[in-house]
Design a protein around this motif. Structure first.
Motif, PDB file in Angstrom:
ATOM      1  N   VAL A   3      -3.525 -44.113   5.332  1.00  0.00           N
ATOM      2  CA  VAL A   3      -4.208 -43.078   6.104  1.00  0.00           C
ATOM      3  C   VAL A   3      -3.409 -41.782   6.000  1.00  0.00           C
ATOM      4  N   LEU A   4      -4.104 -40.714   5.707  1.00  0.00           N
ATOM      5  CA  LEU A   4      -3.512 -39.390   5.643  1.00  0.00           C
ATOM      6  C   LEU A   4      -3.962 -38.593   6.869  1.00  0.00           C
ATOM      7  N   PHE A   5      -3.023 -38.243   7.740  1.00  0.00           N
ATOM      8  CA  PHE A   5      -3.318 -37.416   8.907  1.00  0.00           C
ATOM      9  C   PHE A   5      -3.012 -35.958   8.585  1.00  0.00           C
ATOM     10  N   VAL A   6      -3.850 -35.065   9.107  1.00  0.00           N
ATOM     11  CA  VAL A   6      -3.683 -33.640   8.822  1.00  0.00           C
ATOM     12  C   VAL A   6      -3.769 -32.850  10.121  1.00  0.00           C
ATOM     13  N   HIS A   7      -2.689 -32.132  10.419  1.00  0.00           N
ATOM     14  CA  HIS A   7      -2.645 -31.279  11.609  1.00  0.00           C
ATOM     15  C   HIS A   7      -1.503 -30.284  11.399  1.00  0.00           C
ATOM     16  N   PRO A   8      -1.704 -29.011  11.739  1.00  0.00           N
ATOM     17  CA  PRO A   8      -0.597 -28.054  11.572  1.00  0.00           C
ATOM     18  C   PRO A   8       0.665 -28.451  12.321  1.00  0.00           C
ATOM     19  N   ASN A   9       0.512 -29.114  13.456  1.00  0.00           N
ATOM     20  CA  ASN A   9       1.660 -29.535  14.250  1.00  0.00           C
ATOM     21  C   ASN A   9       1.877 -31.042  14.117  1.00  0.00           C
ATOM     22  N   PHE A  10       3.082 -31.474  14.362  1.00  0.00           N
ATOM     23  CA  PHE A  10       3.407 -32.896  14.395  1.00  0.00           C
ATOM     24  C   PHE A  10       4.190 -33.166  15.682  1.00  0.00           C
ATOM     25  N   PRO A  11       3.879 -34.246  16.439  1.00  0.00           N
ATOM     26  CA  PRO A  11       2.893 -35.294  16.125  1.00  0.00           C
ATOM     27  C   PRO A  11       1.484 -34.992  16.620  1.00  0.00           C
ATOM     28  N   ALA A  12       1.377 -34.000  17.537  1.00  0.00           N
ATOM     29  CA  ALA A  12       0.062 -33.588  18.053  1.00  0.00           C
ATOM     30  C   ALA A  12      -0.734 -34.798  18.541  1.00  0.00           C
ATOM     31  N   GLN A  13      -2.041 -34.781  18.285  1.00  0.00           N
ATOM     32  CA  GLN A  13      -2.889 -35.871  18.792  1.00  0.00           C
ATOM     33  C   GLN A  13      -2.781 -37.157  17.971  1.00  0.00           C
ATOM     34  N   ALA A  81      -0.162 -31.197  -5.196  1.00  0.00           N
ATOM     35  CA  ALA A  81       1.173 -31.340  -5.790  1.00  0.00           C
ATOM     36  C   ALA A  81       1.755 -32.730  -5.581  1.00  0.00           C
ATOM     37  N   ARG A  82       1.045 -33.592  -4.861  1.00  0.00           N
ATOM     38  CA  ARG A  82       1.498 -34.961  -4.610  1.00  0.00           C
ATOM     39  C   ARG A  82       0.449 -35.960  -5.107  1.00  0.00           C
ATOM     40  N   PRO A  83       0.311 -36.093  -6.412  1.00  0.00           N
ATOM     41  CA  PRO A  83      -0.728 -37.004  -6.931  1.00  0.00           C
ATOM     42  C   PRO A  83      -0.481 -38.466  -6.583  1.00  0.00           C
ATOM     43  N   ASP A  84       0.742 -38.775  -6.120  1.00  0.00           N
ATOM     44  CA  ASP A  84       1.030 -40.152  -5.711  1.00  0.00           C
ATOM     45  C   ASP A  84       0.366 -40.514  -4.396  1.00  0.00           C
ATOM     46  N   LEU A  85      -0.082 -39.529  -3.640  1.00  0.00           N
ATOM     47  CA  LEU A  85      -0.762 -39.789  -2.365  1.00  0.00           C
ATOM     48  C   LEU A  85      -2.256 -39.972  -2.641  1.00  0.00           C
ATOM     49  N   ARG A  86      -2.722 -41.192  -2.488  1.00  0.00           N
ATOM     50  CA  ARG A  86      -4.140 -41.500  -2.710  1.00  0.00           C
ATOM     51  C   ARG A  86      -4.657 -42.243  -1.485  1.00  0.00           C
ATOM     52  N   PRO A  87      -5.013 -41.537  -0.433  1.00  0.00           N
ATOM     53  CA  PRO A  87      -5.372 -42.194   0.831  1.00  0.00           C
ATOM     54  C   PRO A  87      -6.707 -42.918   0.758  1.00  0.00           C
ATOM     55  N   ASP A  88      -6.803 -43.956   1.588  1.00  0.00           N
ATOM     56  CA  ASP A  88      -8.080 -44.642   1.798  1.00  0.00           C
ATOM     57  C   ASP A  88      -8.899 -43.973   2.894  1.00  0.00           C
ATOM     58  N   LEU A  89      -8.233 -43.125   3.704  1.00  0.00           N
ATOM     59  CA  LEU A  89      -8.895 -42.453   4.807  1.00  0.00           C
ATOM     60  C   LEU A  89      -8.118 -41.180   5.127  1.00  0.00           C
ATOM     61  N   VAL A  90      -8.864 -40.107   5.427  1.00  0.00           N
ATOM     62  CA  VAL A  90      -8.274 -38.842   5.881  1.00  0.00           C
ATOM     63  C   VAL A  90      -8.711 -38.614   7.324  1.00  0.00           C
ATOM     64  N   VAL A  91      -7.750 -38.300   8.185  1.00  0.00           N
ATOM     65  CA  VAL A  91      -8.036 -38.014   9.599  1.00  0.00           C
ATOM     66  C   VAL A  91      -7.427 -36.660   9.928  1.00  0.00           C
ATOM     67  N   GLY A  92      -8.257 -35.708  10.370  1.00  0.00           N
ATOM     68  CA  GLY A  92      -7.740 -34.372  10.638  1.00  0.00           C
ATOM     69  C   GLY A  92      -8.367 -33.728  11.848  1.00  0.00           C
ATOM     70  N   HIS A  93      -7.630 -32.806  12.440  1.00  0.00           N
ATOM     71  CA  HIS A  93      -8.094 -32.038  13.600  1.00  0.00           C
ATOM     72  C   HIS A  93      -9.012 -30.928  13.119  1.00  0.00           C
ATOM     73  N   SER A  94     -10.256 -30.947  13.559  1.00  0.00           N
ATOM     74  CA  SER A  94     -11.183 -29.887  13.199  1.00  0.00           C
ATOM     75  C   SER A  94     -10.839 -28.611  13.958  1.00  0.00           C
ATOM     76  N   GLY A  95     -11.223 -27.500  13.381  1.00  0.00           N
ATOM     77  CA  GLY A  95     -10.932 -26.213  13.997  1.00  0.00           C
ATOM     78  C   GLY A  95      -9.855 -25.465  13.255  1.00  0.00           C
ATOM     79  N   PHE A  96      -8.849 -26.200  12.752  1.00  0.00           N
ATOM     80  CA  PHE A  96      -7.819 -25.577  11.927  1.00  0.00           C
ATOM     81  C   PHE A  96      -8.251 -25.503  10.462  1.00  0.00           C
ATOM     82  N   GLY A  97      -9.334 -26.173  10.116  1.00  0.00           N
ATOM     83  CA  GLY A  97      -9.817 -26.151   8.746  1.00  0.00           C
ATOM     84  C   GLY A  97      -9.030 -27.016   7.797  1.00  0.00           C
TER      85      GLY A  97
END
Length: 407
Positions: A3-13, A81-97
């Motif tokens: 799982v790839l999580f995406v958020h400008p801040n860490f750990p956030a939600q 730039a990280r082709p080794d990262l091939r997630p099965d799922l992406v989870v991200g906070h909407s609003g930050f784009g």
């Protein structure tokens, strides 16, 4: 699973669920953030760097979208730039784009976290007639939903933390978005009976009643001015009350600076009346452990918000068994039932807020059941583990679901 999580801040939600997946489920978790790189336990942190953003030359109404596009592109470049990262799922906070361009990089489902959809009427924008929006504010409010709408269309599924927040989304998209609260860590947020009455190194004198208020920032959206008005009335009626205020002197939401000039909202509020500041302790931002102590020694906790994102601090206070007096607004009514888990007062009624608090201070035993029921409600419906169970179930369902050709 990865799982790839995406958020400008860490750990956030996403910190708790990422930790749960990596430690208990054995999933690989990566977290793309603007703030850190390296590792946090089992979670790999990948930093993205935004190379541009909105300026004064951008139209006022398009600046939120401009920033979101720069975020999305920065995330895209960092992950390309990280082709080794091939997630099965992406989870991200909407609003930050942050996830907007990732369909071009991954053939993986996307889940977005939807925190708030903006409205020009019947919302935070127009709730306070004493702080009216400008015409341009109303126009910007409509435009700032642009990235949210792209995410609502682009995502496979989504979730929002409360029914109120989910209800603000356009009706045609709500079936895609579940209600799953972020979760309250019961190991941290729970009643602490018999504690020494010490908060942030300050000892509370014996016999002193404690009224608490906690906020991320002292601002009109969270009713700081009305809290101060109510506090003055309480202080005028009882000499044994000390007000402990946790939070930073900053505005996180809204346009308070337009009304206060160069002053912070806190300073502006204090200049509007004659307050005996010897009765107040402004604690600033304090660690979660100290905040839990604060809620546990509170005789009455005051919480106010316009119709907006519900503060974690309210659920934290309830989890600690505090007797809550709160604003009778839609997000609050979702968790505070008047007379059972707290007391509700009209947001603008500072006198009513003071009277309700004074009633609790006068006969605390008559209201102790409110805090007990509030703590029980959080344990039953908002505790971290069950919330994480629902998130993990959603993630597994989305990964296993067939996807259409346009996905």
């Amino acid at each position: 699973m990865h799982v790839l999580f995406v958020h400008p801040n860490f750990p956030a939600q996403f910190g708790h669920v990422a930790d749960r997946l990596s430690r208990r489920e054995g999933w690989r978790c990566s977290f793309v953030t603007e703030k850190a790189s390296g590792r946090a336990g089992e979670i790999e942190l990948v930093r993205f760097t935004r190379r541009g953003g909105a300026t004064e030359q951008n139209h006022y109404c398009s600046r939120t979208f401009e920033n979101a596009v720069w975020n999305a592109h920065a995330v895209f470049e960092a992950l390309k730039a990280r082709p080794d990262l091939r997630p099965d799922l992406v989870v991200g906070h909407s609003g930050f784009g942050s996830t907007a361009f990732l369909r071009e990089l991954y053939d993986a489902p996307i889940i977005n976290y939807f925190e708030y959809f903006y409205h020009t009427k019947g919302s935070d924008l127009d709730f306070r007639p004493d702080f009216p929006p400008t015409e341009l504010d109303r126009l910007r409010c409509r435009a700032r939903n642009a990235m949210l709408l792209l995410d609502l269309h682009n995502c496979d599924r989504g979730y929002s933390p409360t029914r109120f927040q989910q209800s603000r989304l356009p009706a045609e998209y709500r079936p895609k978005v579940e209600v799953i609260f972020d979760g309250i860590d019961a190991d941290l947020w729970h009643p602490l009976p018999g504690l020494p009455r010490v908060v942030a190194g300050r000892e509370i004198p014996e016999g002193t009643k404690v009224v608490t208020y906690a906020t991320r920032g002292m601002e009109s959206m969270r009713g700081f001015d009305l809290f101060m008005k109510a506090a003055k009335r309480i202080a005028g009626r009882r000499s044994d009350v000390l007000f402990l205020v946790a939070g930073e002197d900053r505005v996180c939401y809204g346009g308070d600076a337009r009304f206060t000039g160069s002053k912070s909202f806190k300073d502006w509020v204090l200049a509007q009346d004659d307050y005996d500041l010897s009765r107040f302790v402004f604690l600033g931002r304090i660690p979660p452990q100290e905040l839990a102590r604060l809620f546990s020694i509170s005789d009455v906790h005051l919480y106010l918000t316009v119709p907006f994102v519900l503060s974690w601090s309210l659920l934290n206070a309830m989890a600690c068994g505090a007797t809550v007096v709160a604003s009778d607004t839609a997000p609050v009514r979702e968790v505070v039932e008047h007379g059972r888990t707290g007391l509700l007062v009209d947001f603008f009624d500072a006198d009513g807020l003071a009277e309700a608090a004074l009633g609790v201070l006068e006969a605390p035993d008559d209201f102790r059941h409110l805090g007990e029921h509030a703590a029980g409600l959080v344990r039953e419906h908002y505790r971290l583990e069950p919330c994480l169970d629902r998130m993990v179930a959603l993630f597994e369902e989305v990964i296993a679901s067939p996807r259409g050709p346009d996905r």
